[in-house]
Design an enzyme around this catalytic site. Structure first.
Site, PDB file in Angstrom:
ATOM      1  N   ASP A  43      66.298  24.937  24.517  1.00  0.00           N
ATOM      2  CA  ASP A  43      65.539  23.732  24.194  1.00  0.00           C
ATOM      3  C   ASP A  43      66.459  22.511  24.156  1.00  0.00           C
ATOM      4  O   ASP A  43      67.581  22.575  23.635  1.00  0.00           O
ATOM      5  CB  ASP A  43      64.877  23.928  22.825  1.00  0.00           C
ATOM      6  N   GLU A  73      79.267  39.453  28.894  1.00  0.00           N
ATOM      7  CA  GLU A  73      79.608  40.682  28.173  1.00  0.00           C
ATOM      8  C   GLU A  73      78.450  41.681  28.211  1.00  0.00           C
ATOM      9  O   GLU A  73      78.660  42.882  27.982  1.00  0.00           O
ATOM     10  CB  GLU A  73      79.941  40.358  26.717  1.00  0.00           C
TER      11      GLU A  73
END
Length: 543
Positions: free
Chosen positions: A210, A259
């Site tokens: 956002d 990751e």
């Protein structure tokens, strides 16, 4: 549809995904309190699977006072009881993955709720304290500090600063209950990396970010001549938007996502020109950014062509695919915008005493524009209810409105409630089947009865079946990973090809003769082609 656990694909899953935005409080109510929730989402996953989407994006469901419908987050690591529990979220996520659908969650990093523990600690701490350094506090101007630190306005109207009893002011680019975080503070940076890992560990597939262009403010917070609320379509680069230093944040987030494998970030960044937007999706930053230029241009052949070409070219230059979107929870639904006398206008809500859209015209144009959007290479976003042809609710009583923009502008801006009305599922039930009690947190217009899912499912020519057919063929022909070739482009016609599909969109007042020997694969409605000619305000895919 790609399998949600299959990473052995030649392209990333988001490159051509069709992603369905769920505004949780308005999608489906599972417990009967009149507000949509995660159980409601879980109960309708079969509907979404049948629609043919690849992923869902959930607007905020976090713990929140709901001053801005959840975009004022008090706890980023828990579900607000209004929407259920973490266990409900985990079950919904597991069931979505079992259907081959990925799940993207909203992240609100520009600001927290004023009820967040951090801000409450800041209020209790003195000026200059570490607690206040997590937000943007400043001394005021004037003889006694009685004036705001600068002249910035809130996006929702009024000043962007609120003064505390101790004389300090805090910045809020949105509502006063949404204080802006200080992203130059490494404590904030580390906190959000931890929040990312919390949800990634639960198995989410990505994040919609956002106000992605607003996290970093210009050094010194200088005055500006630009209205902070003018963030749509204007290329506003005031000192509160699109600062170059913001990209360091997203490089850090990119490293976190790496990751975990095939996870993605999509930026809500009201940035133009397209070259500025493409900076957010460089190889070491985000994977997608919303292409708002395509959404804001309106029903306009030349403007759409220009927006399509600019997005494809600038995104290709950074090795990214583009996104396409026509509606979301912040804008007037395109089925209504396109029914106005000026279908390129950009209203901030539509009130009962303003020009009312022509329903049939708006819907015809909306379906045609959608058929164009689904034919474009890249990722397409669908806002809940647009597959039903839902219009904006333009007759909401003022006393029922909840958007802070309505209140902060004293009603001058009607706000976003009209596009957030609960969905109609069953025309025969109270609340059109939104939930078991018949309650709805906002009232639904009468036209929702004929647009309910039960009135459209399996019905030839309905908007729902049109979406299902178009999305099925889009997947079958791999249009999302194709390339377009333009044939004819005029003020009244777009004519292009992708993946062996010829696409014509008629923006004009007269029928357009189809190419000889062409076979209609999908038409925007049953009346789109008459006597071998594409009718005005219609579109068609040809084989």
């Amino acid at each position: 549809m790609k399998n949600a656990t299959d990473t052995a694909v030649t392209t990333a899953w988001w490159d051509d995904a069709v992603i369905y935005q769920i505004y949780p409080r308005s999608f489906a109510d599972g417990n009967g309190d009149g507000i949509g929730d995660l159980i409601g989402v879980l109960q309708h996953l079969d509907y979404l699977e049948a629609l043919g989407i690849d992923a869902i994006w959930l607007s905020p469901f976090y713990v929140s006072p709901q001053a801005d419908a959840g975009y004022d987050v008090a706890d980023y690591r828990d579900v607000d009881p209004l929407f259920g529990t973490l266990a409900d979220f985990d079950r919904m996520l597991t069931d979505a993955h079992a259907r081959g659908m990925r799940v993207i969650v909203d992240l609100v990093p520009n600001h927290t709720s004023s009820a967040h523990a951090w801000f409450q600690a800041a209020l209790a701490a003195p000026a200059g304290s570490p607690e206040r350094e997590r937000y943007i506090f400043r001394a005021g101007r004037g003889v006694a500090g009685e004036l705001p630190p600068n002249n910035w306005n809130s996006v929702f109207g009024g000043p962007a600063w609120t003064r505390l009893d101790d004389g300090q002011w805090y910045l809020h680019l949105f509502d006063s209950s949404q204080p802006d975080l200080n992203w130059r503070n490494p404590v904030v940076v580390d906190e959000f990396k931890d929040i990312l890992r919390f949800w990634l560990d639960r198995g989410v597939d990505g994040f919609r970010v956002d106000v992605a262009h607003g996290l970093i403010k210009a050094d010194g917070l200088p005055d500006t001549e630009v209205n902070a609320g003018m963030i749509e379509g204007g290329g506003n680069r005031g000192p509160m938007w699109d600062q170059d230093d913001v990209h360091e944040i997203y490089r850090g987030w990119h490293a976190v996502l790496e990751e975990y494998g095939d996870r993605m970030l999509v930026a809500e960044a009201w940035v133009s020109p397209a070259e500025r937007l493409s900076r957010y999706i460089r190889p070491d930053e985000m994977q997608q950014a919303f292409n708002f230029d395509f959404m804001t241009v309106g029903w306009d052949a030349v403007g759409m062509r220009r927006a399509i070409d600019a997005a494809l070219a600038t995104n290709a230059a950074v090795g990214a695919t583009t996104t396409w979107v026509l509606s979301n929870h912040d804008v007037v639904r395109h089925a209504s915008r396109f029914g106005l006398s000026d279908p390129t206008s950009w209203p901030r809500g539509i009130a009962a005493d303003e020009e009312q859209p022509l329903f049939e015209l708006g819907l015809a144009r909306a379906r045609a524009a959608t058929l164009l959007m689904f034919a474009l290479p890249g990722s397409a976003y669908v806002y809940e209810g647009e597959e039903l042809g839902l219009p904006e609710h333009t007759a909401l009583p003022d006393q029922l409105r909840q958007d802070p923009a309505f209140f902060r502008t004293a009603g001058k801006e009607v706000g976003r409630d009209g596009c957030r009305v609960p969905l109609p599922w069953d025309s025969s039930r109270p609340g059109y089947g939104f939930g078991p009690s018949g309650l709805t947190w906002l009232p639904q217009p009468a036209v929702f009865a004929e647009l309910a899912v039960d009135r459209q499912a399996g019905v030839r020519g309905s908007t729902l079946e049109f979406y299902r057919a178009a999305l099925a063929l889009r997947a079958e022909r791999a249009l999302g990973t194709g390339e377009i070739e333009w044939h004819r482009v005029t003020e009244s016609l777009l004519d292009l090809s992708n993946g062996g599909v010829r696409v014509l969109v008629n923006f004009g007042l007269r029928p357009v003769i189809l190419p000889a020997g062409a076979t209609v694969l999908v038409a925007s409605d049953d009346g789109a082609v008459v006597d071998g000619a594409l009718q005005p305000n219609r579109a068609v895919w040809l084989g």
